[in-house]
Design an enzyme around this catalytic site. Structure first.
Site, PDB file in Angstrom:
ATOM      1  N   HIS A 178       0.830  -1.210   0.000  1.00 15.84           N
ATOM      2  CA  HIS A 178       0.000   0.000   0.000  1.00 15.84           C
ATOM      3  C   HIS A 178       0.866   1.262   0.000  1.00 15.84           C
ATOM      4  O   HIS A 178       0.666   2.160  -0.832  1.00 15.84           O
ATOM      5  CB  HIS A 178      -0.910  -0.008   1.227  1.00 15.84           C
ATOM      6  CG  HIS A 178      -1.860   1.139   1.277  1.00 15.84           C
ATOM      7  ND1 HIS A 178      -3.107   1.106   0.692  1.00 15.84           N
ATOM      8  CD2 HIS A 178      -1.748   2.379   1.839  1.00 15.84           C
ATOM      9  CE1 HIS A 178      -3.715   2.257   0.888  1.00 15.84           C
ATOM     10  NE2 HIS A 178      -2.909   3.056   1.584  1.00 15.84           N
ATOM     11  N   GLU A 179       1.819   1.319   0.916  1.00 21.39           N
ATOM     12  CA  GLU A 179       2.641   2.525   1.031  1.00 21.39           C
ATOM     13  C   GLU A 179       3.588   2.672  -0.157  1.00 21.39           C
ATOM     14  O   GLU A 179       3.918   3.790  -0.552  1.00 21.39           O
ATOM     15  CB  GLU A 179       3.430   2.508   2.345  1.00 21.39           C
ATOM     16  CG  GLU A 179       2.570   2.466   3.599  1.00 21.39           C
ATOM     17  CD  GLU A 179       1.544   3.588   3.660  1.00 21.39           C
ATOM     18  OE1 GLU A 179       1.777   4.659   3.074  1.00 21.39           O
ATOM     19  OE2 GLU A 179       0.489   3.380   4.291  1.00 21.39           O
ATOM     20  N   HIS A 226       1.851   4.690  -2.791  1.00 19.07           N
ATOM     21  CA  HIS A 226       1.959   6.136  -2.543  1.00 19.07           C
ATOM     22  C   HIS A 226       3.368   6.635  -2.875  1.00 19.07           C
ATOM     23  O   HIS A 226       3.538   7.696  -3.489  1.00 19.07           O
ATOM     24  CB  HIS A 226       1.664   6.444  -1.071  1.00 19.07           C
ATOM     25  CG  HIS A 226       0.240   6.206  -0.670  1.00 19.07           C
ATOM     26  ND1 HIS A 226      -0.833   6.745  -1.357  1.00 19.07           N
ATOM     27  CD2 HIS A 226      -0.289   5.507   0.373  1.00 19.07           C
ATOM     28  CE1 HIS A 226      -1.955   6.379  -0.758  1.00 19.07           C
ATOM     29  NE2 HIS A 226      -1.657   5.624   0.277  1.00 19.07           N
TER      30      HIS A 226
END
Length: 429
Positions: free
Chosen positions: A17-18, A21
């Site tokens: 997920h990170e 980003h």
């Protein structure tokens, strides 16, 4: 085992997920100051280039800290100087990578091969009808072949299962079921079982009462019942299916039962006292049926297409579940938090690497969808703010943003406490 499986799962999914980003930020030349897996004080910290990479003490999430994210900085590398559409894509990166990870894992699993119960891929020929069930009340009988329900073609037991889940989540109360019996096609009006409440149609395929496994320490284990044993009678009553065995055990209400068993061509008898499950209140003897399985393997191209399709189906089901929570059709008691995830992770890991991967892909999808909910603090809330700024043509007031974040924090804390309580109550039940 459960804790280790949980930590690996959380670590991988937070990283995915990170990293989404992170990559989007790098794409638009935004300086990433910190890439963290976990919250709180760091237990590992290392700087490579301009970014500090760390693992923190509380493994319940993660974050990337962007330069200029919390204050207006007049620097081309600052997040605050980027256009609203660029900010939207950076916020979208995390959930997007969760979706892509789910698709990739499903594709790899389908390529490696998935072991599934053989009956799921077979036509829906009824082998057993549970007493007082929905199926019995409308007249379904052993030997009936279900071919359609509410317009959905039913070719396999898997099709029937998925159709019933969709109908239940859509809030359909009654529907029409078509079946073949003695060469005739009959249509019956049935009540749709509420899958959220654990209701079932009450039918099963023909599963012979052959023992596939024995729970260690159970009543069956204590009297020496073994895998491969064929159960012929319970208290003198002949049985032909596994579900008849289950029904007779439950009817015993804890009184001693006698089993007539065929083992290696010889007849033997065993007497045992069923135990009571404290969670469900039902009686059991600790036997598992022998289930035939098949391994499905697909070429990577076909596997990828199937993975995209499966991800879409699960996304729709998840959105319907969220809608059900909002409308009250789905109970909030079905929500699970870290404790529930740890239990599921441990069970999946014990079942094997492939089941663990499938479970990881499913939770990755849930994480992506959850983060797209337009609530403050979540990625969806940020996307909503940036979209409003884009439409306004100017940034929103700082005081409004602060208030928005506080509301979001309160909602997330409340939800976290709720799911923790839910998990604890589920353990106690």
């Amino acid at each position: 085992m459960g804790l280790i499986a949980f930590l690996i799962l959380i670590g991988v999914l937070v990283w995915v997920h990170e990293f989404g980003h992170f990559l989007m930020a790098k794409l638009f030349r935004v300086k990433v100051e910190i890439f963290s897996i976990g919250f709180g004080p760091p237990i590992f910290r290392r700087q490579w280039g301009e970014t500090v990479y760390q693992i923190a003490a509380l493994p319940l999430g993660g974050y990337v800290k962007l330069y200029g994210e919390e204050e207006n900085v007049h620097d081309p590398r600052a997040f605050s100087t980027k256009k609203p559409w660029q900010k939207i894509l950076i916020a979208l990166g995390g959930p997007l990578f969760n979706f892509l990870f789910t698709i990739l894992v499903f594709a790899l699993v389908y390529t490696a091969g998935v072991e599934v119960p053989k009956y799921l891929k077979e036509p829906v020929v009824v082998g057993y009808v549970q007493r007082d069930s929905i199926a019995q009340k409308i007249g379904i009988k052993p030997g009936d072949k279900i071919i359609k329900i509410n317009g959905y073609e039913v070719r396999t037991w898997e099709d029937l299962r998925d159709a019933l889940i969709r109908l239940s989540l859509d809030g359909v109360k009654e529907t029409t079921l078509f079946l073949e019996r003695n060469g005739e096609v009959l249509h019956l009006t049935i009540k749709v079982p509420n899958v959220q409440k654990g209701e079932e149609l009450g039918i099963a395929p023909l599963v012979k009462p052959v023992v596939g496994g024995v729970k260690k320490g159970s009543p069956a284990d204590q009297v020496g019942i073994k895998p491969g044993d064929l159960i012929l009678e319970v208290n003198g009553k002949k049985i032909n299916t596994w579900y008849e065995l289950v029904e007779e055990v439950r009817k015993s209400q804890g009184k001693a039962i006698k089993l007539k068993i065929l083992r290696n061509g010889k007849m033997i008898e065993k007497e045992l006292i069923p135990a009571k499950d404290p969670k469900t209140g039902t009686y059991f003897i600790g036997l598992f049926p022998k289930t035939e399985t098949v391994v499905e393997k697909k070429p990577f191209g076909e596997a990828l297409a199937s993975a995209v399709n499966r991800t879409w189906e699960l996304t729709v089901l998840t959105l319907k579940t969220i809608a059900g929570l909002i409308t009250g059709k789905v109970s909030f008691q079905t929500l699970g938090g870290p404790i529930a995830i740890a239990q599921i992770a441990g069970q999946a890991a014990q079942s094997g690497f492939i089941p663990y991967l499938v479970m990881m892909a499913f939770i990755s999808l849930q994480l992506g969808i959850f983060n797209l909910i337009p609530l403050p603090i979540l990625d969806g809330g940020l996307i909503l703010l940036f979209a409003i700024e884009w439409l306004r043509g100017r940034p929103l007031p700082e005081k409004f943003k602060e208030y928005w974040q506080r509301v979001g924090l309160a909602i997330i804390i409340t939800l976290t406490i709720f799911v923790f309580i839910n998990d604890i109550l589920r353990l106690l039940r």
